[in-house]
Design an enzyme around this catalytic site. Sequence first.
Site, PDB file in Angstrom:
ATOM      1  N   ASP A 420      46.523  36.621  37.291  1.00 29.31           N
ATOM      2  CA  ASP A 420      45.181  36.374  37.812  1.00 29.31           C
ATOM      3  C   ASP A 420      44.668  37.625  38.541  1.00 29.31           C
ATOM      4  O   ASP A 420      45.437  38.535  38.881  1.00 29.31           O
ATOM      5  CB  ASP A 420      45.269  35.188  38.790  1.00 29.31           C
ATOM      6  CG  ASP A 420      43.953  34.445  38.973  1.00 29.31           C
ATOM      7  OD1 ASP A 420      42.907  34.947  38.525  1.00 29.31           O
ATOM      8  OD2 ASP A 420      43.974  33.353  39.583  1.00 29.31           O
ATOM      9  N   ASP A 490      36.767  28.915  35.324  1.00 28.01           N
ATOM     10  CA  ASP A 490      37.256  27.902  36.267  1.00 28.01           C
ATOM     11  C   ASP A 490      36.506  26.593  36.087  1.00 28.01           C
ATOM     12  O   ASP A 490      36.919  25.563  36.615  1.00 28.01           O
ATOM     13  CB  ASP A 490      37.090  28.394  37.708  1.00 28.01           C
ATOM     14  CG  ASP A 490      38.233  29.310  38.110  1.00 28.01           C
ATOM     15  OD1 ASP A 490      39.242  29.354  37.390  1.00 28.01           O
ATOM     16  OD2 ASP A 490      38.109  29.990  39.140  1.00 28.01           O
TER      17      ASP A 490
HETATM   18  C1  DGJ Z   1      41.470  31.530  40.024  1.00 24.20           C
HETATM   19  C2  DGJ Z   1      41.877  30.983  38.690  1.00 24.20           C
HETATM   20  O1  DGJ Z   1      40.836  31.093  37.789  1.00 24.20           O
HETATM   21  C3  DGJ Z   1      42.335  29.534  38.874  1.00 24.20           C
HETATM   22  O2  DGJ Z   1      42.653  28.990  37.629  1.00 24.20           O
HETATM   23  C4  DGJ Z   1      43.507  29.519  39.799  1.00 24.20           C
HETATM   24  O3  DGJ Z   1      44.597  30.165  39.207  1.00 24.20           O
HETATM   25  C5  DGJ Z   1      43.144  30.172  41.114  1.00 24.20           C
HETATM   26  N1  DGJ Z   1      42.582  31.475  40.926  1.00 24.20           N
HETATM   27  C6  DGJ Z   1      44.354  30.283  42.013  1.00 24.20           C
HETATM   28  O4  DGJ Z   1      44.097  30.972  43.159  1.00 24.20           O
END
Ligand code: DGJ
Length: 674
Positions: A420, A490
Amino acid sequence: MPLPADLHPDPGCWPDQLPQEWPASGLGDNRAPFFVPQFADGTEAADLRFAAAEVLPGKYSLLGLPAFWGGGETLKVTLTDPAGLTVYLYYGVFEDCDLITRAAVLENTGTKPLTLHGVPSAVVDFARKDLDFITFDGEWAAERTPHRAPLRPGVQSVGSVGGIPLHYHTPFAILCAPDAGEATGEAWGAALVYSGNYRVQAELNAAGVRLALGIEPYHFHWTLAPGERFTAPEAAFAYSAGGYGGLRRCFHNAIRRHLLRAPWRDMARPRPVLLNSWEACYFAFDEAKLLELAAAGKKAGADLFVVDDGWFKGRSDTTSSLGDWVADPAKLPGGIPGLCKKINALGMALGLWVEPEAVSPDSDLCRAHPDWALHIPGRETLAIRHQYTLDFSRADVRENIWQQLTAVLDSAPIRYLKWDMNRSLANVYSAALPTARQGEVYHRYVLGVYELQERLLARYPDLLLENCASGGARFDCGMLFYSPQIWTSDNTDARDRMLIQYGTSFLCPPCVMGAHISAVPNHITRRETSLAARAALALTGTFGYELDLTAFDEKTLSELAVWSAFYRAHGELLRGGDLYWLCPPDTEKRGAAWAIVTPDGSEAMVFAAGEVLDGRSLPLPFADTQADYTAPDHGQTFAGTALRTAGLPLPACEGDFPGFVLWLRKEETAKEKA
Ligand code: DGJ
């Protein structure tokens, strides 16, 4: 209008009326300059002339940079400037998917240093003016909505100065004829194989349209000592006379066959059904909760259990611990090996979330090495989401993260890593580089990310890597070279996802789009959508779950297990088929219909969601009029002619955002039987 030759005193002295293969600033091409070299005498002009051309066997590769691979021959064109600059232009040809890639290597062939202030990856001049420009734009939780408008005089561009592509735009654009649409008309697509600051620029000028793409010139200065070379990232181009549907299929085939790598490329290996802990419990878990969730996931048919953010030392919200990649003993008393054993005993593989480029001010790593975060001496360092960004342009910083990550990955059979990256770059200055070379930091940072991902894959060739950046802020061809799937957004709401995945699909095939069934009401939009619609969108992606399955009874879990089995059974079709948007979503997101069809036409998966499920019939343009089709799961048969003309009858559905999925199989035609 260009001047007619007979009215012109000397046509050769009007370079901005002529198409140029590698235009440079300062010598009469007065279109917006992208390539700007600065020689030791202060001049910012390049006079590049053709010197040589040769055809080399095989497709070129680029040291330290992602690039399409395989393919046939390479055309190498050499241009020289007597002031001491040589530019090597590389052209890769992929006949099987109608793709041409381009790259440029610049060499200082003089005796004094020379500085590059802007380097395009490719420039293409179109000798026509009536073109529309399509870009893919948005924001967090609403990435890559297509925007189309006729070009107006001057420069129109999209790009990023945030160090990663960010949510706002995409390093990909389309130029098309005004009459081009989903299935007809001329369209040209250009994608940058790069994951940092970029610019995609279209200029409508007196001679036509100039399309240029490459590293964003802001804060980019790269000094070459005599004999040194700079390699610009690759750009990839496709053309279709069959609208952006045709263009889409060129890019999809090219990405599946020539950008993803073994063992995940093409249809080589099925992707696991994934259960991710994020929307199920965020940071609030311990080992018992994870095991309970995984056990429910097993019943729902998941193969891979991914522990998202929150598993490492002291991490219970976003304010601490990034950079300390050791399991939190309070949450996981047996560490990662202990958890992995228990997950494996349930018959599932384990995956982990990491954010290797980030460091929390409140972390052991930051306390030990405060200068490792990108920061400008004497200025306050900006924390975004309570975190700094590590200076990945530095080998010593990367080495520390490498040691930490390999310690975790060596401790247990971890099959998947979600990488990430949750903020943009700011305070861009490296303590390890001299003042004059600070303009290299943005690009060296990206090279550092690539180097670490390459190193990981070399050591763990079976690792399934999924890139992510606050959802889809780094969804580009560069990252796809390393990770065969990227978390698309997300926003997991089916109605919003329909538009996000539609926009993403102009460049990328469904098999690279991270897509999960999540809870209703949706955590971001609070909207209710049907399970069938959520399943349809997840099937048009990597398929998985992201919700608290422990809240479900056995009956619901077995319903989900049917969807998991369906994904597994039709994996080859879903990963390798051609995507058709039969009824694309509009910006109101009322509904859409689409299909994935095997390249030989023998099978199709038809999807619909939202208001199109009103009892209408949906013509299937790929249906073979000589054949019959069955829907084996429903015991129905349709004549191909009827499917193509009258259409497939869709049900009329009630309720919140309904969904529809139908598997169609073509029966042998009389001719085939004979
Ligand atoms: C952002 C990501 O897009 C989410 O899926 C998740 O992993 C969060 N970060 C975790 O902090």
